[in-house]
Design an enzyme around this catalytic site. Structure first.
Site, PDB file in Angstrom:
ATOM      1  CE  LYS A 156      -6.677  -4.991   7.703  1.00  0.00           C
ATOM      2  NZ  LYS A 156      -6.332  -4.307   7.855  1.00  0.00           N
ATOM      3  N   GLY A 207       2.619  -3.069   0.217  1.00  0.00           N
ATOM      4  CA  GLY A 207       3.117  -2.976   1.636  1.00  0.00           C
ATOM      5  C   GLY A 207       4.726  -3.208   1.547  1.00  0.00           C
ATOM      6  CB  SER A 208       6.529  -4.869   4.078  1.00  0.00           C
ATOM      7  OG  SER A 208       5.625  -5.506   4.724  1.00  0.00           O
ATOM      8  CB  VAL A 211       3.190  -7.640   4.619  1.00  0.00           C
ATOM      9  CG1 VAL A 211       1.412  -7.959   4.544  1.00  0.00           C
ATOM     10  CG2 VAL A 211       3.034  -7.590   5.878  1.00  0.00           C
ATOM     11  N   GLY A 212       3.983  -8.489   1.097  1.00  0.00           N
ATOM     12  CA  GLY A 212       3.380  -9.042   0.129  1.00  0.00           C
ATOM     13  C   GLY A 212       3.896 -10.655   0.071  1.00  0.00           C
ATOM     14  CD  GLU A 229       2.543   0.461  -4.807  1.00  0.00           C
ATOM     15  OE1 GLU A 229       4.476   0.815  -4.476  1.00  0.00           O
ATOM     16  OE2 GLU A 229       1.667   0.919  -4.482  1.00  0.00           O
ATOM     17  CB  CYS A 263       6.859   3.105  -2.152  1.00  0.00           C
ATOM     18  SG  CYS A 263       5.783   3.529  -3.603  1.00  0.00           S
ATOM     19  CD  GLN A 310       7.717   4.695   9.729  1.00  0.00           C
ATOM     20  OE1 GLN A 310       7.033   3.886   9.946  1.00  0.00           O
ATOM     21  NE2 GLN A 310       8.304   4.120   8.510  1.00  0.00           N
TER      22      GLN A 310
END
Length: 462
Positions: A156, A207-208, A211-212, A229, A263, A310
């Site tokens: 995705k 991702g963040s 959300v992780g 990650e 990151c 952003q």
């Protein structure tokens, strides 16, 4: 529903449209993946490696098409987009080279006439959820080990940057068994539904942190293996340097590549107070020399931020830092363009203290904070006191300082006298709030995530 992708350098321009996949299609997608995986896992692993290598070759052949898509959709300069693709292909080939490596161990048994050994089997159907900042290389890090070790994978993309994965799916259809690699385009809600689906055996997410955590909870609901990650607040401790210009060049590259939207980007320079003034001046001069511009033009070093959100987030961090007492040594402002692009000036903040928000939270933009320290104990304390633990750097020519850093830096990846750029064949790892799970990204430890371990006790019949 149709997703419109706008050029972040000229937001009035729609550069691509894609159709979202509805929840109702997911069962069929997962069934196709499972059917494809049933045949793929029966292919000997060395042979799988050869076929995946051909897939990588085919991707490399369309590098310019992929790079153009990344630049249009994300705003990454063409040179950086090509660099992302080249590095991803290199990492993939390193993974393919391990297709013939041992996958288990033989142990002595306590029972006469018995042979005991371990082996590994594919997980099954893997879900890879990908970020917008590396729309090609992050999916490659997930897809290649998944395929080499006998899995099917569903990828995705982030809604901002689906193009690279659409091209990847097209190339997969030409080079791999049908249904083995599929792409689903949709919102975060679609990803959540996939994470909760019992037909998914493992989930690799990039991702963040917030959300992780939701991904991990969803995976736990049906005991899917999970690898997260997440973010970073990466320090570069600058203790001493006989060639300060060389060190500052490395720090600038590590801080401002991908417009700071990386990151592993260095976001804090923790500098010995004896050289803090010279370091700040050198960084500021270098930042002022960077001229952000149209990322599709050859030679442009920095493009826009990826989205209006952003841009506003980064500007907000700088304004709050200024209000808290930080000094803007360079940059610190949006850049107006006729096309209304999401440009922000490369920014150096000095007089930053360790308790400020900008010193502790991930900015994810072209902002570098300078924090001074008196001794190495204080430097390490500042570096380690954030919640993240992804990458860290030390610049020093003093052996005791190097040894302290190597032993005490709370990061998954430690770079000594080098910028925070990972190598193709090594594990990409984090600790603390930067990661969960082993082997989801790169290096030999990927076998631990993409396969399950099994112990065999084989006894001879009397």
């Amino acid at each position: 529903m149709t997703i419109e992708i706008r050029n972040p350098a000229a937001p009035q321009t729609i550069v691509a449209t894609y159709e979202e996949i509805g929840d109702g299609a997911l069962d069929a997608i997962i069934e196709r993946a499972r059917a494809a995986q049933a045949g793929w896992k029966a292919v000997p692993q060395p042979e799988r490696g050869k076929r995946v290598a051909a897939f990588l070759d085919a991707l490399e052949a369309v590098m310019e098409e992929i790079a153009a898509s990344i630049t249009r959709e994300m705003g990454k300069p063409l040179a950086e987009a090509r660099g992302e693709i080249g590095k991803a292909i290199g990492e993939g080939r390193m993974t393919v080279a391990r297709a013939g490596a041992p996958i288990g161990e033989v142990f002595p048994s306590q029972v006469p006439g018995t042979v005991a050994y371990t082996t590994r089997r594919p997980r099954g159907v893997v879900l890879g959820i990908n970020p917008w900042n590396f729309p090609f290389s992050t999916p490659v890090r997930k897809a290649i080990p998944a395929l080499v070790y006998g899995n099917a994978i569903i990828l995705k993309p982030a809604s901002l940057t689906p193009g690279a994965l659409v091209i990847m799916e097209r190339i997969a259809a030409e080079t791999l068994p049908e249904g083995l690699l599929q792409v689903v385009i949709g919102s975060g809600a679609l990803a959540q539904t996939l994470c909760e689906h019992s037909g998914i055996d493992a989930i690799s997410f990039t991702g963040s942190v917030g959300v992780g955590k939701r991904v991990a909870i969803a995976a736990a609901s049906h005991l899917a293996e999970v690898s997260l990650e997440l973010g970073g607040k990466n320090p570069a401790i600058l203790n001493d340097a006989s060639d300060l210009d060389k060190v500052l060049d490395q720090i600038m590259a590590a801080a401002f590549a991908v417009c700071g939207q990386r990151c592993t980007a260095v976001s804090r320079v923790i500098v010995n107070e004896k050289i803090a003034e010279a370091v700040t001046a050198g960084l500021a001069a270098r930042a002022r020399a960077i001229a952000p511009g149209d990322p599709s033009v050859e030679g442009v070093r920095m493009g826009p931020l990826s989205s209006r959100k952003q841009l506003e987030d980064v500007a907000g961090f700088v304004e709050r830092a200024r209000a808290a007492g930080a000094t803007v040594a360079a940059g610190g402002e949006k850049i107006d363009t006729p096309e209304g692009g999401f440009f922000y000036a490369p920014t150096i903040l000095s007089s930053v203290t360790r308790d400020m928000e900008v010193a502790r939270e991930e900015v994810f933009g072209p902002v570098l904070s300078v924090i001074s320290y008196a001794d190495i104990e204080e430097a390490l304390a500042i570096a380690n006191e954030v919640s993240y633990g992804l990458a860290s750097c030390l610049y020093s020519e003093q052996a005791p300082v190097i040894e302290r850093f190597a032993a005490e830096s709370e990061s998954g990846m430690l770079h000594i006298n080098a910028g925070s750029f990972p190598e193709n064949h090594l594990p990409f790892v984090g600790v603390k709030d930067s990661a969960l799970g082993v082997g989801g990204s790169n290096g030999p430890s990927t076998i631990q995530f993409y396969t399950s371990e099994h112990t065999v006790y084989r006894r001879a019949m009397a």
